[in-house]
Design a protein around this motif. Structure first.
Motif, mmCIF file in Angstrom:
data_model
loop_
_atom_site.group_PDB
_atom_site.id
_atom_site.type_symbol
_atom_site.label_atom_id
_atom_site.label_comp_id
_atom_site.label_asym_id
_atom_site.label_seq_id
_atom_site.Cartn_x
_atom_site.Cartn_y
_atom_site.Cartn_z
ATOM 1 N N THR A 17 0.418 25.403 -15.513
ATOM 2 C CA THR A 17 1.475 24.936 -14.617
ATOM 3 C C THR A 17 2.825 24.922 -15.306
ATOM 4 O O THR A 17 3.827 24.577 -14.690
ATOM 5 C CB THR A 17 1.151 23.510 -14.122
ATOM 6 N N ASP B 114 -2.590 38.883 -16.492
ATOM 7 C CA ASP B 114 -4.034 38.751 -16.609
ATOM 8 C C ASP B 114 -4.781 39.493 -15.500
ATOM 9 O O ASP B 114 -5.980 39.291 -15.318
ATOM 10 C CB ASP B 114 -4.447 37.277 -16.625
ATOM 11 N N GLU B 115 -4.078 40.360 -14.760
ATOM 12 C CA GLU B 115 -4.789 41.196 -13.799
ATOM 13 C C GLU B 115 -5.573 42.255 -14.566
ATOM 14 O O GLU B 115 -5.290 42.528 -15.736
ATOM 15 C CB GLU B 115 -3.807 41.847 -12.826
ATOM 16 N N THR C 250 4.148 35.182 -15.343
ATOM 17 C CA THR C 250 3.560 35.406 -16.661
ATOM 18 C C THR C 250 4.537 34.942 -17.725
ATOM 19 O O THR C 250 5.747 35.109 -17.577
ATOM 20 C CB THR C 250 3.248 36.904 -16.860
ATOM 21 N N SER D 35 -3.510 33.731 -3.005
ATOM 22 C CA SER D 35 -4.460 32.613 -2.968
ATOM 23 C C SER D 35 -3.835 31.344 -3.542
ATOM 24 O O SER D 35 -4.497 30.554 -4.202
ATOM 25 C CB SER D 35 -5.734 32.967 -3.742
ATOM 26 N N THR E 236 2.945 34.770 -4.152
ATOM 27 C CA THR E 236 1.668 34.195 -4.555
ATOM 28 C C THR E 236 0.508 34.990 -3.990
ATOM 29 O O THR E 236 0.656 35.780 -3.063
ATOM 30 C CB THR E 236 1.534 32.737 -4.063
ATOM 31 N N THR F 13 0.042 33.795 -21.035
ATOM 32 C CA THR F 13 -0.789 33.337 -19.938
ATOM 33 C C THR F 13 -0.087 33.606 -18.626
ATOM 34 O O THR F 13 1.040 34.092 -18.591
ATOM 35 C CB THR F 13 -1.109 31.837 -20.083
ATOM 36 N N SER F 14 -0.751 33.294 -17.536
ATOM 37 C CA SER F 14 -0.152 33.443 -16.210
ATOM 38 C C SER F 14 -0.253 32.124 -15.476
ATOM 39 O O SER F 14 -0.933 31.188 -15.913
ATOM 40 C CB SER F 14 -0.872 34.536 -15.415
ATOM 41 N N ARG G 44 0.696 40.199 -12.479
ATOM 42 C CA ARG G 44 0.409 39.177 -13.488
ATOM 43 C C ARG G 44 -0.235 39.836 -14.686
ATOM 44 O O ARG G 44 -1.005 40.787 -14.553
ATOM 45 C CB ARG G 44 -0.537 38.098 -12.928
ATOM 46 N N LEU H 237 -1.903 31.507 -13.068
ATOM 47 C CA LEU H 237 -3.276 31.254 -12.648
ATOM 48 C C LEU H 237 -3.941 30.228 -13.552
ATOM 49 O O LEU H 237 -4.884 29.551 -13.151
ATOM 50 C CB LEU H 237 -4.061 32.576 -12.671
ATOM 51 N N HIS H 238 -3.443 30.088 -14.797
ATOM 52 C CA HIS H 238 -4.094 29.244 -15.795
ATOM 53 C C HIS H 238 -3.225 28.103 -16.300
ATOM 54 O O HIS H 238 -3.694 27.291 -17.084
ATOM 55 C CB HIS H 238 -4.517 30.104 -16.989
ATOM 56 N N ASP I 175 -1.719 31.075 -5.987
ATOM 57 C CA ASP I 175 -1.317 31.180 -7.386
ATOM 58 C C ASP I 175 -0.109 32.094 -7.512
ATOM 59 O O ASP I 175 -0.034 33.164 -6.910
ATOM 60 C CB ASP I 175 -2.466 31.731 -8.240
#
Length: 821
Positions: free
Chosen positions: A569, A41-42, A554, A548, A546, A563-564, A39, A566-567, A550
């Motif tokens: 939908t 944002d890692e 990206t 967790s 996925t 964004t990814s 991702r 994680l943030h 998520d």
């Protein structure tokens, strides 16, 4: 009104598709360029063991982006490793193998620039990074007769150097038995201590795709020397211990399933007859009665067995050969004929022909493919590849990725892996059988009509079953009797080492007098399993989409920010999805569907394939607005041809939304204002009603001659720009667009590009191209729109360079006014 204005804006932007770039723009260079694996944002890093994906902050008004990878910060031509000139969104996943390369501070660099309606931005600052090989595997706690190590993420295979045996072995799992050290010498002098080293092997994906042809080796560094120690060999009844790979299973329902083909562990040396043996064979079945055999192990003397894809040991074929084997390590080679107790032939799976690697995505049973034309949007770029097998190995190597297909070179080896099962409700059953090496029994048959002439080397016989290469046979009776050696057995024919001396008629006897040792099972597997010497294990593996809960996804948010999942939908434009490497997988297939169940794979735009094959672990999904479900499965080339697909991941949901905000280059997104009333077309446009359509054109434009059966054709006063409308019955809009794009490319047009769009007239494909006429650049722009039934419409523009750029807003208004009736 916002929708109408947005459609006009989109139409205007799409018109430039690959034409801009000849002039510079006042907009600044893209920022935020960085690499990642799963991702964007890692945590940012600059060292990778496999080719990463890249992302950057979006640029306001970007039509698309140009991206380069280079060995130099100055991006000299001969240093550019890989490039793409049409990246639709600020993410990209290069599908190629990069060389191991490190520098101070770095040796590989990426850069990107945006293509705008007004030209191109400056190149971004170079993002420096390094490609470092993974650390060599380290030993895991093991068992007598077995080497075991940590699996390495993304490894295709492993090469093990057996120092004392002076051998190299290649396996695709994380276990290697020590058969060389045990067979015919069960003493501590031979098998008490085993020294070994190991390194990782990888595929060379897209060698020809590396523009400057820099090589990329297919192996990592050798480990230090490891030592495996074994206790003294102990006898007793044969007992099963369990199976082991990255996990251990004792066969209970609580035991984990294996992701890799496991090793089989046992103790003892005495079978049901009460007699000790020094040779053994592992056999695997699908039923607990041990009747349906699916795997036949090679003969071993070790108390552990792990399949090898490149063949068994060259076992001795005579008593003197056995005596010699007790004083040496056996090389790899052919295993002599094997027989069951009841006389059936038994061939080890390790000697099976190489499996043919799957190159294109096979259909998924039970899935209903979506009809062509419902892909929803977008197109996917693909890379050309070439490669060869690594030196000293036979691991497969990718040699081509086009439209979701892969071609391969190199040897994948015998299919020594097993299919996934639903563990623990189903699984495999295995046992170990004692084996003896003995001379062949006497065997006889007869010459078939019409017999054989003197000087023949092929002898027709009534039954060749049981005869083997190396057997010595006596042919005929009386004074015409002669003795020959067999060099080949096929059907009802025996091929002899030398020509016959006499003629032999039908019915004359053929008797085996001697031959190579045969390796006989001493028990029936059904008897061994009935006695309780049977255990279960499971096998299943799939990539993960996925962490967790998520997604590894990206892309652009609907507000225009990178964004990814994680943030957000929902994404705007084509998102990049990633997955974790599946143990045992060499390639992957990605599919996407508009429904979760039934999952209906959508065809890849431009190819029709229902799955995209790749050796990477990231892909930009070629999808348009809507709700999507995608899934990934690995391909294990150690499985038999035609059934190498592993388990699908659970489908993951993605939403691709239309933009609700103006896209800005990394700044604060502006909130929409109060709703506005629909804006009327620009003053000076007049409505024109055609057969089946309507459109609005400037009042100054007049009909002009185009030819070719157009339903409508208008030009401006200077004839520097013209528009035409025509329909086609029998082709869908996507087929029509693909046909025209191919024709333009064949005719030498430049910058031929297509993109799925949504217009007021309906779903469409926008096509742009350029050509040079008398020193002037002429732009071609077409919209292929879905019509009723199996029909399509083309709205086409032809404009000289200056008129094209000057009238972009006007052309957008014309496109937005086009409607079908």
């Amino acid at each position: 009104m916002l929708r109408a204005r947005l459609l006009i804006l989109l139409a205007s932007v799409l018109m430039l598709g690959g034409v801009a770039g000849t002039a510079s723009s006042d907009t600044g260079a893209p920022t935020g360029l960085h690499a990642f694996l799963l991702r964007a944002d890692e945590p940012v890093r600059t060292s990778f063991t496999r080719t990463p994906a890249f992302a950057w902050t979006p640029v306001a008004g970007a039509l698309h982006y140009e991206f380069q990878l280079s060995l130099s910060t100055t991006f000299r031509d001969n240093s550019v490793v890989w490039a793409s000139s049409n990246v639709p969104t600020p993410v990209i996943a290069p599908d190629l193998t990069l060389p191991w390369i490190t520098g101070n501070p770095h040796s590989l660099y990426a850069r990107v620039r945006a293509v705008l309606a007004t030209g191109v931005t400056p190149w971004s600052d170079g993002f420096g990074f390094d490609m470092v090989p993974p650390a060599p595997p380290t030993p895991l706690p093991s068992y007598p007769g077995l080497i075991r190590w940590t699996p390495i993420e993304g490894a295709t295979a492993y090469q093990i150097w057996l120092l004392d045996a002076k051998k190299m072995e290649i396996v695709t799992t994380n276990v290697l038995d020590e058969r060389e050290f045990y067979i015919f010498h069960e003493t501590q002098q031979w098998m008490g201590s085993v020294r070994w080293r190991i390194r990782v092997l990888r595929t060379d994906n897209s060698a020809s795709g590396r523009l400057n042809t820099i090589p990329a080796v297919q192996f990592g560094p050798w480990s230090q020397t490891y030592v495996s120690t074994n206790p003294a060999f102990s006898g007793g009844p044969l007992q099963l211990v369990g199976t082991v790979s990255d996990v251990f299973s004792n066969g209970s329902a609580n035991s984990p399933a294996h992701k890799l083909m496991p090793a089989f562990l046992f103790t003892g040396n005495t079978g049901l007859n009460g007699q000790p043996s020094e040779l053994f064979r592992v056999e695997v079945f699908t039923d607990k009665q041990c009747l349906n055999r699916v795997f036949t192990g090679a003969v071993t003397g070790a108390p552990a067995y792990a399949p090898r894809p490149f063949g068994p040991l060259a076992l001795p074929t005579s008593a003197p050969g056995v005596a010699s084997a007790r004083a040496a390590f056996l090389p790899d080679g052919a295993e002599p004929a094997g027989l069951t107790v009841d006389g059936d032939s038994l061939d080890t799976t390790e000697s099976a022909p190489d499996a043919a690697p799957t190159g294109s995505a096979p259909p998924a049973p039970g899935d209903t493919p979506a009809s062509p034309g419902s892909t929803g949007g977008g197109s996917s770029s693909s890379s050309s590849s070439s490669s060869s097998a690594p030196s000293g190995s036979a691991a497969p190597a990718n040699s081509g990725l086009t439209g979701g297909t892969i071609t391969w070179s190199g040897r994948p080896g015998a299919p020594i892996d097993l299919w996934d099962v639903d563990w623990p409700t189903s699984g495999y059953y295995w046992t170990v059988i004692p084996v003896s090496a003995t001379p062949p029994d006497a065997l006889s048959t007869a010459v078939l009509p019409p017999g054989a002439k003197a000087a023949d080397t092929v002898l027709p016989v009534a039954n060749s079953h049981g005869f083997d290469v190396g057997d010595v046979v006596q042919i005929g009776a009386g004074p015409n009797t002669e003795t020959k050696s067999i060099v080949a057995v096929s059907g009802t024919q025996l091929t002899l080492a030398s020509a016959l001396t006499f003629q032999h008629g039908a019915g004359e006897p053929v008797v085996r007098t001697s031959g190579n040792f045969q390796y006989h099972d001493l028990e029936l597997p059904q008897d061994a399993c009935a006695s309780g010497r049977v255990a279960r294990f499971g096998k299943e593996g799939e990539p993960s989409l996925t962490a967790s809960g998520d997604l590894f996804a990206t892309g652009l948010s609907s507000t225009g920010r990178l964004t990814s999942a994680l943030h957000t939908t929902a994404f705007y434009g084509q998102p990049l999805v990633s997955w974790t490497p599946a143990l045992g997988a060499t390639a992957y297939e990605v599919q996407w569907s508009k429904t979760r169940y039934p999952f209906q794979p959508q065809p890849i735009p431009g190819s029709g394939n229902l799955g995209y094959m790749t050796t990477g672990t990231s892909l930009v999904l070629p999808v348009g607005p809507g709700t999507w479900y995608y899934r990934v499965r690995g391909f294990d080339y150690s499985l038999p041809s035609g059934s190498q697909q592993m388990s699908w991941s659970d489908p993951a949901k993605l939403v691709v939304a239309k933009p609700t905000y103006k896209i800005v280059g990394g700044g604060q997104a502006k909130k929409p204002g109060a709703p506005k009333k629909p804006t009327a077309p620009a003053v000076g446009l007049k409505p024109i009603n055609g057969t089946g359509f309507s459109i609005k054109l400037p009042t100054t434009w007049k009909p002009c001659t185009q030819g070719g059966g157009n339903l409508l054709s208008y030009c401006d006063a200077t004839k520097a720009i013209d528009v035409s409308v025509q329909d086609d019955v029998g082709l869908t809009y996507q087929q029509y667009a693909a046909l025209v794009a191919t024709t333009l490319k064949n005719q030498g047009f430049a910058n031929v590009q297509t993109k799925d769009v949504s217009l007021p007239a309906g779903p469409a494909v926008a096509l742009t191209a350029t050509r040079t006429v008398n020193g002037h650049v002429v732009h071609e722009l077409g919209y292929f729109v879905q019509g009723p039934g199996n029909s399509s419409w083309l709205l086409a523009f032809d404009a000289k360079d200056g008129s094209y750029l000057k009238n972009l807003k006007l052309l957008g208004q014309i496109v937005s006014s086009f409607k079908l009736r």
